[in-house]
Design an enzyme around this catalytic site. Structure first.
Site, mmCIF file in Angstrom:
data_model
loop_
_atom_site.group_PDB
_atom_site.id
_atom_site.type_symbol
_atom_site.label_atom_id
_atom_site.label_comp_id
_atom_site.label_asym_id
_atom_site.label_seq_id
_atom_site.Cartn_x
_atom_site.Cartn_y
_atom_site.Cartn_z
ATOM 1 N N GLU A 31 0.846 -1.195 0.000
ATOM 2 C CA GLU A 31 0.000 0.000 0.000
ATOM 3 C C GLU A 31 0.880 1.243 0.000
ATOM 4 O O GLU A 31 1.724 1.417 0.856
ATOM 5 C CB GLU A 31 -0.913 0.017 1.221
ATOM 6 C CG GLU A 31 -1.741 1.286 1.387
ATOM 7 C CD GLU A 31 -2.601 1.588 0.163
ATOM 8 O OE1 GLU A 31 -2.361 2.642 -0.478
ATOM 9 O OE2 GLU A 31 -3.477 0.761 -0.168
ATOM 10 N N THR A 38 -9.150 4.453 -1.619
ATOM 11 C CA THR A 38 -9.815 5.705 -1.954
ATOM 12 C C THR A 38 -11.162 5.859 -1.281
ATOM 13 O O THR A 38 -11.458 6.881 -0.658
ATOM 14 C CB THR A 38 -9.982 5.818 -3.484
ATOM 15 O OG1 THR A 38 -8.697 5.844 -4.106
ATOM 16 C CG2 THR A 38 -10.742 7.082 -3.856
ATOM 17 N N HIS A 447 -48.819 3.309 -1.640
ATOM 18 C CA HIS A 447 -49.353 4.659 -1.873
ATOM 19 C C HIS A 447 -49.476 5.369 -0.532
ATOM 20 O O HIS A 447 -49.931 4.778 0.438
ATOM 21 C CB HIS A 447 -50.720 4.577 -2.539
ATOM 22 C CG HIS A 447 -51.373 5.914 -2.723
ATOM 23 N ND1 HIS A 447 -50.996 6.794 -3.707
ATOM 24 C CD2 HIS A 447 -52.359 6.535 -2.001
ATOM 25 C CE1 HIS A 447 -51.733 7.889 -3.612
ATOM 26 N NE2 HIS A 447 -52.561 7.754 -2.586
#
Length: 462
Positions: A31, A38, A447
């Site tokens: 590394e 990242t 809904h």
């Protein structure tokens, strides 16, 4: 020369390959940056933690349309920053400690430095601490070295204290004004973050629209809304940059001719590049495409036998969920060389966590028409569903593209609140080749919840 069974370059998604199934193999892990890659340290996770905070901070600015008058009293930047990285940094250091000292990893040697290929399945690691280089060879190598921010060649930029997405989230104070170069998802997300926290933001973009990789209608709507929040300079190039004290001066060429802009902070967010150059991939015999990405086949194999690659070093999508998928594929193939598994890149979704949110999967309308496909296109506005009324959202919409006659969904695009969540049933429909009519009619839709946006759009397709 130390030789290992498996060499992993990169500790982002590549680190997840090392399950207990590899405990009987000698492993080297390299590394060059912060452990975890990242996404954890400078990408997805901290940016979305900042975005959520920005969403909360922006609420008073729009609440009055609902009859609720709110004010934003204060933004405690250091508290925000330290809360976020106070959670992330221990994860990174904990991951490093687990690999370096935990007894479960006695078969793993960790090298903190930059790996450079010197031959096939042969690398040299230059330690970060300035120690002597280490030569390593391996039977199998997994390249998961990711990418980094692209810094364009602009006159004077190298002499200016500018930021990239790697550094801007750790500012010691909020500036009064920030200028952002770029019009992609990183620029859009960070413009939302800093403007919501009270910073005046100028966005400079070389093209005529922001997020121009999105569907044309989505890009146009986002550009229109962005111009209402930020000082957006389209079709504009930076000729040169200089700095005097705490002021950065940009010389611009745009539709109004040559102009000068002064700013307190400059964020360069014009894209990212893969780290293949740092690896000297050609020295290892590794093939690259014109974009500098490692060439891999469907099994994530590079052009060199025994060398695999995954994530931003070989993937054009630059997405953590893609890297994680590819890591699972590589892990399987390392463990089961006689039964290789292929990566599935058919329907890769993405989201832009700005304001408004954007999410998409599959083809844009322009791409579908360019292929000569006969298509059915549906568009459904948030403003025309009950929950859209509740939010008083008048700008968001979903746009779906289906193959005419077959009911096969080939593209989905949403701009508006919770777009990244709303798109999931459409990703599922495409991945499992469900007929859009079956998806629309073959289940209940609650809904008046927001997924009715998707339901109503599906019902319009032919």
């Amino acid at each position: 020369m130390p030789h290992v069974d498996l060499l992993l370059i990169g500790t982002g998604s590549g680190n997840s390959i090392l399950s207990e199934d590899f405990s009987d193999r000698s492993v080297a892990l390299v590394e060059r940056g912060t452990f975890g890659g990242t996404c954890l340290n400078v990408g997805c996770i901290p940016t979305k933690m900042f975005v959520h905070t920005a969403d909360v901070a922006a609420t008073p600015g729009v609440s009055s349309r609902l009859g609720v008058d709110e004010t934003l009293d204060q933004v405690r930047w250091l508290d925000i920053r330290d809360r976020i990285f106070g959670r992330i940094d221990p994860i990174a250091s904990g991951g490093r400690e687990y690999r370096t000292v935990h007894q479960d990893n006695s078969h793993v040697q960790v090298h903190e430095g930059t790996a450079t290929f010197t031959g096939e399945r042969r690398v040299q690691v230059t330690p970060n601490d300035g120690g002597p280089p280490v030569e390593l060879t391996a039977d199998q190598i997994v390249v998961a070295a990711g990418g980094r921010p692209f810094v364009p060649a602009i006159d004077g930029l190298e002499d200016v204290d500018f930021h990239t997405s790697d550094t801007v989230m750790r500012l010691d104070r909020l500036p009064e004004h920030m200028t952002i170069l770029g019009g992609g998802f990183i620029a859009a997300e960070l413009a939302h973050v800093f403007s919501s926290l009270g910073v005046a933001v100028t966005v400079i973009n070389r093209s005529g629209a922001l997020l121009r990789q999105e569907d044309d209608e989505v890009s146009a709507r986002f550009t229109e809304l962005a111009a209402q929040r930020w000082d957006v300079r389209l079709d504009t190039r930076v000729r040169s940059v200089s700095q005097q004290g705490g002021t950065i001066r940009l010389e611009l060429d745009g539709p109004e001719g040559s102009t000068t802009l002064e700013t307190g902070e400059l964020l360069v967010a014009v894209g990212r590049v893969p780290n293949t150059d740092l690896l000297d991939a050609p020295a290892g015999g590794l093939g690259m495409n014109p974009a500098g990405l490692l060439v891999v086949d469907e099994y994530q194999r590079t052009t060199v036998e025994g060398v695999w690659a995954l994530g931003d070093i070989c993937s054009p999508w630059e997405l953590k969920h893609v890297a994680n998928h590819e890591a699972r594929v590589v892990q399987h193939n390392l463990l089961h060389p006689d039964h290789l598994r292929a990566s599935d890149h058919r329907y890769v979704p993405h989201a832009v966590f700005s304001s408004p949110q954007i999410a998409a999967v599959g083809l844009t309308e322009k791409q579908a028409r360019a292929q000569g496909t006969e298509i059915s296109v549906a568009q459904q506005a948030y403003a025309d569903i009950a929950y859209g009324w509740a939010m008083e959202d008048t700008t968001g919409f979903a746009k779906l593209i289906a193959e005419k006659g077959t009911g096969r969904l080939i593209g989905a695009h949403i701009i508006g609140p919770q777009a990244s969540t709303l798109i999931q049933p459409l990703i599922q429909a495409m991945s499992f080749e469900q007929d859009v009519r079956e998806v629309a009619r073959g289940q209940y839709w609650i809904h008046p919840a927001m997924p009715e946006l998707v339901e109503n759009a599906l019902l319009q397709l032919e």
